[in-house]
Design an enzyme around this catalytic site. Structure first.
Site, PDB file in Angstrom:
ATOM      1  N   LYS A 201       5.675  14.599   3.860  1.00 27.78           N
ATOM      2  CA  LYS A 201       4.359  14.974   4.402  1.00 27.78           C
ATOM      3  C   LYS A 201       4.207  14.209   5.716  1.00 27.78           C
ATOM      4  O   LYS A 201       3.871  13.035   5.731  1.00 27.78           O
ATOM      5  CB  LYS A 201       3.259  14.595   3.403  1.00 27.78           C
ATOM      6  N   GLU A 204      -0.416  15.040  10.332  1.00 26.24           N
ATOM      7  CA  GLU A 204      -0.912  16.333  10.834  1.00 26.24           C
ATOM      8  C   GLU A 204      -0.957  16.354  12.362  1.00 26.24           C
ATOM      9  O   GLU A 204      -1.042  17.413  12.976  1.00 26.24           O
ATOM     10  CB  GLU A 204      -2.308  16.616  10.257  1.00 26.24           C
ATOM     11  N   GLY A 253       1.805   3.859   7.021  1.00 26.10           N
ATOM     12  CA  GLY A 253       0.508   4.206   7.595  1.00 26.10           C
ATOM     13  C   GLY A 253      -0.410   3.002   7.532  1.00 26.10           C
ATOM     14  O   GLY A 253       0.038   1.852   7.426  1.00 26.10           O
ATOM     15  N   THR A 257      -5.251   3.427   3.984  1.00 29.91           N
ATOM     16  CA  THR A 257      -4.656   4.544   3.243  1.00 29.91           C
ATOM     17  C   THR A 257      -3.690   4.014   2.184  1.00 29.91           C
ATOM     18  O   THR A 257      -3.584   4.579   1.088  1.00 29.91           O
ATOM     19  CB  THR A 257      -3.934   5.510   4.207  1.00 29.91           C
ATOM     20  N   GLY A 258      -2.983   2.941   2.508  1.00 28.05           N
ATOM     21  CA  GLY A 258      -2.062   2.339   1.535  1.00 28.05           C
ATOM     22  C   GLY A 258      -2.768   1.996   0.232  1.00 28.05           C
ATOM     23  O   GLY A 258      -2.236   2.202  -0.866  1.00 28.05           O
ATOM     24  N   GLU A 275       4.545   0.599   3.764  1.00 28.12           N
ATOM     25  CA  GLU A 275       4.721  -0.038   5.078  1.00 28.12           C
ATOM     26  C   GLU A 275       3.406   0.127   5.816  1.00 28.12           C
ATOM     27  O   GLU A 275       3.089   1.232   6.275  1.00 28.12           O
ATOM     28  CB  GLU A 275       5.850   0.663   5.862  1.00 28.12           C
ATOM     29  N   CYS A 309       3.150  -0.630  14.741  1.00 28.00           N
ATOM     30  CA  CYS A 309       2.771  -1.564  13.672  1.00 28.00           C
ATOM     31  C   CYS A 309       3.224  -2.987  13.985  1.00 28.00           C
ATOM     32  O   CYS A 309       2.595  -3.944  13.576  1.00 28.00           O
ATOM     33  CB  CYS A 309       3.363  -1.107  12.351  1.00 28.00           C
ATOM     34  N   GLU A 410      -6.459  -4.912  13.666  1.00 26.65           N
ATOM     35  CA  GLU A 410      -5.426  -4.113  14.324  1.00 26.65           C
ATOM     36  C   GLU A 410      -6.114  -3.189  15.338  1.00 26.65           C
ATOM     37  O   GLU A 410      -6.845  -2.278  14.942  1.00 26.65           O
ATOM     38  CB  GLU A 410      -4.685  -3.288  13.266  1.00 26.65           C
TER      39      GLU A 410
HETATM   40  P1  NAD Z   1      -2.856   6.815   8.303  1.00 25.25           P
HETATM   41  O1  NAD Z   1      -2.875   5.889   7.150  1.00 25.25           O
HETATM   42  O2  NAD Z   1      -4.145   7.361   8.784  1.00 25.25           O
HETATM   43  O3  NAD Z   1      -1.941   8.086   8.004  1.00 25.25           O
HETATM   44  C1  NAD Z   1      -0.587   7.958   7.623  1.00 25.25           C
HETATM   45  C2  NAD Z   1      -0.181   9.181   6.842  1.00 25.25           C
HETATM   46  O4  NAD Z   1      -0.904   9.199   5.609  1.00 25.25           O
HETATM   47  C3  NAD Z   1      -0.474  10.504   7.520  1.00 25.25           C
HETATM   48  O5  NAD Z   1       0.574  11.405   7.225  1.00 25.25           O
HETATM   49  C4  NAD Z   1      -1.772  10.945   6.860  1.00 25.25           C
HETATM   50  O6  NAD Z   1      -1.985  12.348   6.886  1.00 25.25           O
HETATM   51  C5  NAD Z   1      -1.546  10.454   5.448  1.00 25.25           C
HETATM   52  N1  NAD Z   1      -2.769  10.234   4.672  1.00 25.25           N
HETATM   53  C6  NAD Z   1      -4.039  10.050   5.102  1.00 25.25           C
HETATM   54  N2  NAD Z   1      -4.871   9.871   4.046  1.00 25.25           N
HETATM   55  C7  NAD Z   1      -4.111   9.925   2.935  1.00 25.25           C
HETATM   56  C8  NAD Z   1      -4.374   9.773   1.542  1.00 25.25           C
HETATM   57  N3  NAD Z   1      -5.610   9.546   1.070  1.00 25.25           N
HETATM   58  N4  NAD Z   1      -3.337   9.858   0.690  1.00 25.25           N
HETATM   59  C9  NAD Z   1      -2.082  10.077   1.122  1.00 25.25           C
HETATM   60  N5  NAD Z   1      -1.762  10.236   2.431  1.00 25.25           N
HETATM   61  C10 NAD Z   1      -2.761  10.145   3.324  1.00 25.25           C
HETATM   62  O7  NAD Z   1      -2.072   6.057   9.461  1.00 25.25           O
HETATM   63  P2  NAD Z   1      -1.802   6.556  10.934  1.00 25.25           P
HETATM   64  O8  NAD Z   1      -3.086   6.481  11.684  1.00 25.25           O
HETATM   65  O9  NAD Z   1      -1.061   7.846  10.889  1.00 25.25           O
HETATM   66  O10 NAD Z   1      -0.786   5.445  11.460  1.00 25.25           O
HETATM   67  C11 NAD Z   1      -1.205   4.249  12.018  1.00 25.25           C
HETATM   68  C12 NAD Z   1      -1.131   3.138  10.996  1.00 25.25           C
HETATM   69  O11 NAD Z   1       0.193   3.082  10.454  1.00 25.25           O
HETATM   70  C13 NAD Z   1      -1.369   1.784  11.590  1.00 25.25           C
HETATM   71  O12 NAD Z   1      -2.161   1.023  10.713  1.00 25.25           O
HETATM   72  C14 NAD Z   1       0.026   1.177  11.683  1.00 25.25           C
HETATM   73  O13 NAD Z   1       0.073  -0.227  11.686  1.00 25.25           O
HETATM   74  C15 NAD Z   1       0.681   1.751  10.490  1.00 25.25           C
HETATM   75  N6  NAD Z   1       2.132   1.760  10.647  1.00 25.25           N
HETATM   76  C16 NAD Z   1       2.874   0.906   9.879  1.00 25.25           C
HETATM   77  C17 NAD Z   1       4.256   0.852  10.043  1.00 25.25           C
HETATM   78  C18 NAD Z   1       5.106  -0.069   9.214  1.00 25.25           C
HETATM   79  O14 NAD Z   1       6.320   0.136   9.182  1.00 25.25           O
HETATM   80  N7  NAD Z   1       4.543  -1.050   8.541  1.00 25.25           N
HETATM   81  C19 NAD Z   1       4.858   1.671  10.991  1.00 25.25           C
HETATM   82  C20 NAD Z   1       4.068   2.530  11.741  1.00 25.25           C
HETATM   83  C21 NAD Z   1       2.705   2.575  11.549  1.00 25.25           C
END
Ligand code: NAD
Length: 523
Positions: A201, A204, A253, A257-258, A275, A309, A410
């Site tokens: 997934k 979007e 992400g 969301t994690g 992550e 990140c 962040e």
């Molecule tokens: P996000 O958490 O908004 O979205 C990440 C993904 O999760 C997307 O595909 C999104 O559609 C999906 N998502 C959203 N809500 C969800 C839910 N309730 N259940 C399951 N999936 C869901 O993050 P983002 O804005 O896309 O990315 C930025 C964030 O990611 C920053 O916090 C950044 O630090 C982190 N990040 C971490 C790493 C790492 O390796 N630790 C790497 C890159 C980005």
């Protein structure tokens, strides 16, 4: 079993997906659908993705729902339980992955343009991502060949213990927008190398390169159904995280969301790796090579627009050199070119969307209000070619203290928060004083200072006299609120495997069980 490479899978997918429009990336809006069992599937609900660099429509994306996810997981489940891929040899899997790596290289220009256009990242950096994606895929190919368990024969002549390493099953992969192709390849080839089947997934906001890479897998001979993609927003992600047919979920992400994913994964207690966010620091001691350190700090925070990140969004600098060092940084930051993502001379591109631009500017405003001094930048970047996109001036805030949000939160934009320290103990204390623990960098020529500091930092990665660096052999992941589990390296591969202990007795068993009185003697 051997997998036959016929190239036959290409056409079915090619006719119906991003591919046919792909060469016009950057000019023509694409229509993106799910890729399930080698077939395209569309949803009635769609999401329009406008390029953050110029506001033009880049893609119309199918908004997957629970039914789409259920269909994809069903296909992946059958491909795992009965299909060829989990039963193929490591050499066969490696052959497919190596072909994919070559295809990623051959399609680098297109993949980089898709990520730059949809993600707002500078094209030059996107090209680097794609090189990294190919390297990760080649590395994972080697792991497929090497996958093995352990044998114990040292517990007496009648005992053989086999510790078998098996694919974990159906893997769900959820990726963010900031490194669409690269982060996909920190997960996907590792899952496939282990023999898992997969449902991805993507974000979007940046789905095109994922679908394009799925096409390359089909072209390389991956059996249909072993890799499926459901596009859409958090609703599709949530359905994937909840689905009881998924055995292992790898998520990258935000920390917010994690936490939701952690809850959703309770449905079947699936194996999970998260992550998440970060707030890394570059720690610069007075005895560092200050030319190298200055370059590293500028790269560390402004790389990928600061939307990374492991962005070293904090600079902790030893007080004796702070003013002089800051002068250098200010000069270097002012020289960076803010520009259109697809312009090859751009250093800093566009923020991912308007709301995020507002959030970054809000953080800068809050920093000012809380007492930080703006050394350079601090505003929305304007000028020829920038007015229809979401651009921020490379910004440095000095005098940032641990109680300020610029220190703790962040920001995820081109904003450096500078704090001063006196001596290694204070440097470590400041670096560790955030909820995150993803990465930090230390700059000093004194190994007696550097090594103890590196050991005391509570982060999954520490770079010494470098930053955002290293090959895919090095595992990557977080401490604290940056998550758990690892990507890349042997440890990243093992996230997609399970261990099974097979205990074998030979010779006479009679008399060896402690409840001997209950023994049943036949005949
Ligand atoms: P996000 O958490 O908004 O979205 C990440 C993904 O999760 C997307 O595909 C999104 O559609 C999906 N998502 C959203 N809500 C969800 C839910 N309730 N259940 C399951 N999936 C869901 O993050 P983002 O804005 O896309 O990315 C930025 C964030 O990611 C920053 O916090 C950044 O630090 C982190 N990040 C971490 C790493 C790492 O390796 N630790 C790497 C890159 C980005």
């Amino acid at each position: 079993m051997a997998l036959a490479y016929t190239g036959e899978t290409r056409q079915a997918h090619e006719e119906s997906d991003v591919t046919t429009q792909a060469t016009s990336a950057g000019t023509t809006p694409r229509r993106l659908g799910h890729y399930i069992g080698g077939q395209r599937r569309e949803s009635t609900e769609t999401i329009e993705r406008y390029a953050p660099g110029n506001g033009k429509l880049a893609a119309t994306v199918s908004a997957g729902d629970a039914a789409d996810v259920d269909a994809a997981v069903g296909v992946a489940r059958r491909a795992f339980d009965d299909g060829d891929w989990p039963r193929s040899t490591g050499f066969d899997r490696a052959a497919v992955l190596n072909r994919v790596a070559d295809l990623i290289d051959a399609n680098a220009d297109l993949l980089a343009r898709l990520d730059a256009e949809e993600g707002g990242k500078p094209l030059r950096l996107a090209m680097g991502d794609i090189g990294g994606a190919a390297m990760l895929t080649r590395y994972a190919a080697g792991l497929a060949v090497q996958m093995h368990g352990t044998t114990y024969t040292n517990h007496g002549p009648d005992f053989t213990g086999l510790v078998i390493r098996e694919p974990a099953g159906v893997a769900g992969l959820i990726t963010p927008w900031n490194f669409p192709a690269l982060i996909l390849c920190q997960k996907l080839p590792f899952a496939l190398a282990a023999g898992c089947t997969v449902v991805v997934k993507p974000s979007e906001l940046t789905s095109s390169s994922t679908l394009e890479i799925a096409r390359l897998y089909a072209e390389a001979g991956l059996p249909a159904g072993a890799l499926n993609v459901v596009t859409g927003d958090g609703r599709a992600g949530q359905a994937l995280a909840e689905h009881a047919g998924v055995d292992v979920l790898s998520f990258t992400g935000s920390t917010a969301t994690g936490r939701k994913i952690l809850d959703a994964s309770k449905s079947n207690l699936k194996k999970l790796s998260l992550e998440l966010g970060g707030k890394a620091a570059n720690i610069v001691f007075a005895d560092a090579d200050l030319d190298d350190a200055a370059e590293g700090v500028i790269f560390g925070v402004f790389f990928n627009n600061g939307e990374c990140c492991v962005s070293a969004a904090r600079l902790l600098v030893e007080d004796t050199i702070a003013d002089e060092f800051l002068d250098r940084l200010g000069t270097a930051a002012r020289r960076l070119k803010v520009g259109q993502p697809l312009d090859p001379s751009t250093d800093v591109g566009a923020m991912i969307h308007g709301a995020h631009l507002g959030k970054v500017l809000g953080h800068i405003h809050a920093g000012r209000e809380q007492g930080a001094r703006v050394v350079t930048g601090g505003r929305r970047a304007e000028g020829p070619g920038l007015d229809d996109g979401f651009y921020v001036e490379p910004t440095i805030l000095d005098g940032v203290t641990p109680d300020m949000t610029a220190f703790t939160e962040e920001i995820f934009g081109p904003v450096l928060s500078v704090s001063r320290f006196s001596g290694p103990a204070e440097a470590v204390e400041l670096a560790n004083r955030v909820e995150y623990g993803l990465a930090n960098s230390v700059w000093s020529k004194d190994i007696d200072k550097v090594l103890p500091v590196a050991k005391q930092l509570r982060s999954g990665t520490v770079w010494v006299n470098t930053t955002i660096d290293g090959p895919p052999t090095m595992p990557f992941g977080g401490y604290k609120a940056s998550g758990f589990g690892r990507e890349m390296g042997q440890a990243g591969f093992e996230e997609f495997t399970e261990l099974k202990s097979v205990t074998i007795r030979t010779g006479r068993r009679s008399g060896s069980f402690p409840l001997g009185a209950a023994r049943v003697v036949s005949g």
